[in-house]
Design a protein around this motif. Structure first.
Motif, PDB file in Angstrom:
ATOM      1  N   SER A   6     -33.610  10.544  -2.836  1.00 49.99           N
ATOM      2  CA  SER A   6     -33.132  12.239  -3.375  1.00 49.99           C
ATOM      3  C   SER A   6     -34.291  12.604  -3.231  1.00 49.99           C
ATOM      4  O   SER A   6     -35.326  13.139  -3.190  1.00 49.99           O
ATOM      5  N   ALA A   7     -33.809  14.511  -3.135  1.00 50.69           N
ATOM      6  CA  ALA A   7     -35.081  15.371  -3.440  1.00 50.69           C
ATOM      7  C   ALA A   7     -35.778  15.493  -4.369  1.00 50.69           C
ATOM      8  O   ALA A   7     -36.983  15.972  -4.434  1.00 50.69           O
ATOM      9  N   ASN A   8     -35.649  14.615  -5.949  1.00 45.84           N
ATOM     10  CA  ASN A   8     -36.547  14.686  -6.830  1.00 45.84           C
ATOM     11  C   ASN A   8     -37.720  13.210  -6.488  1.00 45.84           C
ATOM     12  O   ASN A   8     -39.277  13.690  -6.519  1.00 45.84           O
ATOM     13  N   MET A  59     -25.666  12.378   9.437  1.00 48.13           N
ATOM     14  CA  MET A  59     -24.787  11.172   8.088  1.00 48.13           C
ATOM     15  C   MET A  59     -24.393  12.436   7.526  1.00 48.13           C
ATOM     16  O   MET A  59     -23.363  11.005   5.882  1.00 48.13           O
ATOM     17  N   GLY A  60     -23.907  13.330   7.766  1.00 49.70           N
ATOM     18  CA  GLY A  60     -23.373  14.485   6.714  1.00 49.70           C
ATOM     19  C   GLY A  60     -21.952  13.893   6.362  1.00 49.70           C
ATOM     20  O   GLY A  60     -20.825  14.287   5.430  1.00 49.70           O
ATOM     21  N   GLU A  61     -21.684  13.338   7.533  1.00 54.80           N
ATOM     22  CA  GLU A  61     -20.169  13.097   7.978  1.00 54.80           C
ATOM     23  C   GLU A  61     -19.562  12.402   6.981  1.00 54.80           C
ATOM     24  O   GLU A  61     -19.018  12.434   6.818  1.00 54.80           O
ATOM     25  N   GLY A  68     -30.798  15.131  -7.325  1.00 54.76           N
ATOM     26  CA  GLY A  68     -30.179  13.198  -7.925  1.00 54.76           C
ATOM     27  C   GLY A  68     -29.818  13.353  -6.524  1.00 54.76           C
ATOM     28  O   GLY A  68     -29.170  12.196  -6.073  1.00 54.76           O
ATOM     29  N   GLN A  69     -29.625  14.723  -5.266  1.00 57.64           N
ATOM     30  CA  GLN A  69     -28.570  14.030  -3.845  1.00 57.64           C
ATOM     31  C   GLN A  69     -29.859  13.013  -3.525  1.00 57.64           C
ATOM     32  O   GLN A  69     -30.596  13.613  -3.082  1.00 57.64           O
ATOM     33  N   THR A  70     -29.231  12.256  -3.210  1.00 58.52           N
ATOM     34  CA  THR A  70     -30.029  11.050  -2.355  1.00 58.52           C
ATOM     35  C   THR A  70     -29.408  11.595  -0.621  1.00 58.52           C
ATOM     36  O   THR A  70     -28.350  11.347  -0.177  1.00 58.52           O
ATOM     37  N   PRO A 121     -27.431  24.357  14.251  1.00 60.19           N
ATOM     38  CA  PRO A 121     -26.893  22.662  13.691  1.00 60.19           C
ATOM     39  C   PRO A 121     -27.741  23.160  11.748  1.00 60.19           C
ATOM     40  O   PRO A 121     -27.245  22.057  11.059  1.00 60.19           O
ATOM     41  N   SER A 122     -27.127  23.940  11.045  1.00 61.58           N
ATOM     42  CA  SER A 122     -27.426  24.860  10.124  1.00 61.58           C
ATOM     43  C   SER A 122     -26.913  24.930   8.934  1.00 61.58           C
ATOM     44  O   SER A 122     -25.220  25.893   9.251  1.00 61.58           O
ATOM     45  N   ALA A 123     -25.794  23.788   8.105  1.00 58.74           N
ATOM     46  CA  ALA A 123     -25.167  24.207   7.177  1.00 58.74           C
ATOM     47  C   ALA A 123     -25.189  25.263   6.525  1.00 58.74           C
ATOM     48  O   ALA A 123     -24.588  26.001   6.481  1.00 58.74           O
ATOM     49  N   LEU A 142     -41.984  24.349  -5.584  1.00 57.89           N
ATOM     50  CA  LEU A 142     -40.757  23.583  -4.733  1.00 57.89           C
ATOM     51  C   LEU A 142     -39.373  23.664  -5.155  1.00 57.89           C
ATOM     52  O   LEU A 142     -39.218  23.310  -6.496  1.00 57.89           O
ATOM     53  N   THR A 143     -38.430  23.428  -3.964  1.00 56.88           N
ATOM     54  CA  THR A 143     -36.780  24.195  -4.224  1.00 56.88           C
ATOM     55  C   THR A 143     -35.867  23.263  -4.505  1.00 56.88           C
ATOM     56  O   THR A 143     -35.293  22.873  -3.309  1.00 56.88           O
ATOM     57  N   VAL A 144     -36.300  21.887  -5.811  1.00 58.44           N
ATOM     58  CA  VAL A 144     -35.456  21.039  -5.883  1.00 58.44           C
ATOM     59  C   VAL A 144     -33.907  21.893  -6.401  1.00 58.44           C
ATOM     60  O   VAL A 144     -33.958  23.114  -7.431  1.00 58.44           O
ATOM     61  N   TYR A 145     -33.173  21.705  -5.591  1.00 59.79           N
ATOM     62  CA  TYR A 145     -31.621  22.236  -5.748  1.00 59.79           C
ATOM     63  C   TYR A 145     -30.941  21.381  -7.075  1.00 59.79           C
ATOM     64  O   TYR A 145     -30.381  20.330  -7.224  1.00 59.79           O
ATOM     65  N   GLY A 146     -30.577  22.072  -8.293  1.00 59.63           N
ATOM     66  CA  GLY A 146     -30.223  21.270  -9.307  1.00 59.63           C
ATOM     67  C   GLY A 146     -30.024  20.180  -9.978  1.00 59.63           C
ATOM     68  O   GLY A 146     -32.044  20.388 -10.453  1.00 59.63           O
TER      69      GLY A 146
HETATM   70  N1  USQ Z   1     -32.068  20.090  -1.052  1.00 61.63           N
HETATM   71  C1  USQ Z   1     -32.942  20.525  -1.796  1.00 61.63           C
HETATM   72  N2  USQ Z   1     -34.002  21.645  -1.753  1.00 61.63           N
HETATM   73  C2  USQ Z   1     -33.950  22.389  -0.673  1.00 61.63           C
HETATM   74  C3  USQ Z   1     -33.466  21.810   0.477  1.00 61.63           C
HETATM   75  C4  USQ Z   1     -32.202  21.675   0.422  1.00 61.63           C
HETATM   76  O1  USQ Z   1     -33.217  20.065  -2.946  1.00 61.63           O
HETATM   77  O2  USQ Z   1     -35.250  23.919  -0.616  1.00 61.63           O
HETATM   78  C5  USQ Z   1     -31.192  19.454  -1.191  1.00 61.63           C
HETATM   79  C6  USQ Z   1     -29.899  20.007  -0.619  1.00 61.63           C
HETATM   80  O3  USQ Z   1     -29.520  20.458  -1.270  1.00 61.63           O
HETATM   81  C7  USQ Z   1     -29.460  18.553   0.045  1.00 61.63           C
HETATM   82  C8  USQ Z   1     -30.821  17.956   1.021  1.00 61.63           C
HETATM   83  O4  USQ Z   1     -31.393  18.533   0.115  1.00 61.63           O
HETATM   84  O5  USQ Z   1     -28.819  18.236  -0.562  1.00 61.63           O
HETATM   85  C9  USQ Z   1     -31.007  18.375   2.099  1.00 61.63           C
HETATM   86  O6  USQ Z   1     -30.422  19.352   2.263  1.00 61.63           O
HETATM   87  P1  USQ Z   1     -30.937  19.429   4.305  1.00 61.63           P
HETATM   88  O7  USQ Z   1     -31.343  21.137   3.824  1.00 61.63           O
HETATM   89  O8  USQ Z   1     -32.630  18.938   4.006  1.00 61.63           O
HETATM   90  O9  USQ Z   1     -29.893  19.110   5.091  1.00 61.63           O
HETATM   91  P2  USQ Z   1     -28.747  19.539   5.548  1.00 61.63           P
HETATM   92  O10 USQ Z   1     -28.407  20.372   4.859  1.00 61.63           O
HETATM   93  O11 USQ Z   1     -27.916  18.058   4.775  1.00 61.63           O
HETATM   94  O12 USQ Z   1     -28.645  19.074   6.715  1.00 61.63           O
HETATM   95  C10 USQ Z   1     -29.172  18.656   7.538  1.00 61.63           C
HETATM   96  C11 USQ Z   1     -29.757  19.479   9.311  1.00 61.63           C
HETATM   97  C12 USQ Z   1     -28.799  19.074   9.870  1.00 61.63           C
HETATM   98  C13 USQ Z   1     -28.756  17.233  10.001  1.00 61.63           C
HETATM   99  C14 USQ Z   1     -28.163  17.105   7.912  1.00 61.63           C
HETATM  100  C15 USQ Z   1     -28.269  15.707   8.125  1.00 61.63           C
HETATM  101  O13 USQ Z   1     -30.364  20.878   9.130  1.00 61.63           O
HETATM  102  O14 USQ Z   1     -28.493  19.592  11.538  1.00 61.63           O
HETATM  103  O15 USQ Z   1     -27.404  16.917  10.744  1.00 61.63           O
HETATM  104  O16 USQ Z   1     -29.787  17.470   8.221  1.00 61.63           O
HETATM  105  S1  USQ Z   1     -27.935  15.066   6.609  1.00 61.63           S
HETATM  106  O17 USQ Z   1     -27.855  15.913   5.675  1.00 61.63           O
HETATM  107  O18 USQ Z   1     -27.914  13.636   7.071  1.00 61.63           O
HETATM  108  O19 USQ Z   1     -25.943  15.197   7.262  1.00 61.63           O
END
Ligand code: USQ
Length: 395
Positions: A312-314, A159-161, A273-275, A114-116, A266-270
């Motif tokens: 958003s991440a923020n 949703m990431g699809e 604004g990623q929502t 499940p992990s990107a 807290l590790t906000v990436y970039g």
């Molecule tokens: N993000 C940060 N800081 C962090 C971790 C994540 O800013 O420390 C940001 C990421 O860049 C991204 C967003 O938060 O924009 C979401 O990241 P995430 O690691 O919480 O989620 P994601 O990698 O997208 O994957 C997770 C699950 C996956 C599920 C998905 C749903 O691991 O199994 O399918 O969420 S979705 O994101 O809607 O596709």
């Protein structure tokens, strides 16, 4: 008694789902090969607290409730393992004494890597992700086609699809008018990782199965899930679900909560604004259960967007910061170079009414919920490993 088969029953969502159905009188069977646990050991990321094996958890559940969750340890990438779950008498030694009779009314498919970030660590992990996710989905489709066409398949999509398109996101389908003619198609997909790409391919496989063989499929396009506790875990603390907060298997809300508790900025990436659309683990269980209660029709691929609110991440960082400071933690927010390739400022407007319409009652990410999560995590503060929080796996 309705029989629910859960593929990937050891995972963050699989085990709580098993207890949820078992508590409500369903006949529940779970299958897993410990892929997620083994991957955590292999890449040395740890979890917040130790978790008993699946067999041990089922035993504790039985001792505490008198209810039985049947456990099968097997690799669903092997077609014969998958087929044995649907073809009646079981020939596998791991299943012989389970009393399992086959023919589930519903199968819930969580059995995926499940992990990107894991899928983009290197070529080998991309290969593991693609091989596992597609083979398991394909094996499931053919097993249902060959032995049990009435079984309702509930598959977890993501949703990431959809990616982050510059138009409103519909629930799975889009009506298109082109040169004066109209047609309904799967909403355009543009996944942002190898993992998310496998989910797109899963959807295409199941859509094929629906068109060719009239399978009944519900696809739950889920956003990142947060939370630890569900109702059934209150029965015994050893029944808690596994909880990751590392960069690879942890998701953003759970990570921010742990970071706040252990004093890691807290590790906000970039730009942050990623929502995305988020939901509480309790709502995952509701969504799956409501979908089971009102199944898709034969020849229907029914798609729901499984999120309850967007942030958003923020915004998430601000929320966790505010609650953490109120609880006396020294919470700082750090914008770090984004290891991912993704839009950091974008339009995001997904529809998500379908699950509410079939009866789901959302839990929201309130200050109270964040504070409860922090208090739970604080019990394990001493065992938090800060070295796994950020390694910078690049896309
Ligand atoms: N993000 C940060 N800081 C962090 C971790 C994540 O800013 O420390 C940001 C990421 O860049 C991204 C967003 O938060 O924009 C979401 O990241 P995430 O690691 O919480 O989620 P994601 O990698 O997208 O994957 C997770 C699950 C996956 C599920 C998905 C749903 O691991 O199994 O399918 O969420 S979705 O994101 O809607 O596709």
């Amino acid at each position: 008694m309705s029989h629910v088969l859960i593929l990937g029953g050891d995972g963050y969502l699989g085990w709580p789902t098993a207890m949820h159905f078992s508590a409500r009188g369903y006949d529940v069977t779970v299958v897993d090969n410990y892929m997620r646990r083994n991957a955590c050991v292999e890449i040395d990321v740890g979890m917040l607290y130790p978790i008993p094996t699946l067999m041990e958890r089922a035993k504790i559940w039985h001792e505490r409730t008198g209810k039985e969750i049947k456990v099968l340890i097997g690799d669903l990438q092997e077609p014969e393992v998958m087929r044995s779950l649907f073809s009646g008498p079981l020939s596998y030694s791991w299943a012989v004494n389970s009393g399992f009779t086959g023919m589930p009314d519903t199968v819930i498919h969580y059995a995926e890597q499940p992990s990107a970030p894991y899928s983009l660590m290197d070529y080998k992990r991309a290969d593991i992700t693609i091989t596992n996710n597609l083979r398991v989905t394909n094996n499931l489709m053919f097993a249902v086609r060959d032995y049990s066409r009435d079984t309702h398949i509930i598959k977890l999509g993501t949703m990431g699809e959809y990616g982050t398109p510059n138009i409103d996101i519909e629930e799975g389908w889009l009506e298109i008018e082109h040169n004066g003619r109209k047609g309904k198609f799967l909403f355009p997909r543009q996944a942002g990782s190898i993992y998310h790409t496998t989910k797109v391919m899963d959807t295409d496989l199941m859509w094929f199965g629906v068109r060719m063989w009239d399978l009944k499929v519900t696809d739950l396009m889920q956003g990142p899930v947060y939370g630890i506790e569900t109702e059934e875990m209150k029965v015994d603390p050893r029944l808690k679900t596994l909880f990751n907060y590392d960069e690879v298997f942890g998701t953003i809300v759970n990570r921010f909560i742990v970071q706040a508790v252990c004093g890691y900025p807290l590790t906000v990436y970039g730009k942050g604004g990623q929502t995305r659309g988020y939901l509480n683990i309790k709502d995952t269980l509701q969504c799956v259960h409501k979908s089971e209660q009102s199944p898709a029709n034969s020849g229907e691929l029914r798609i729901f967007n499984q999120i309850m609110e967007t942030f958003s991440a923020n915004e998430l960082a601000e929320k966790v910061h505010a609650v953490g400071c109120d609880l006396g933690y020294d919470v700082k927010i750090n914008h770090i170079d984004n290891p991912r390739k993704e839009a950091e400022e974008h339009y995001y407007n997904p529809a998500y009414q379908g699950l509410i319409e079939i009866g789901v009652e959302p839990h929201y990410l309130t200050d109270e919920v964040i504070s409860e999560l922090m208090n739970l995590v604080a019990q394990y503060k001493q065992s938090i490993r800060t070295d796994v929080i950020f390694k910078g796996i690049k896309w």
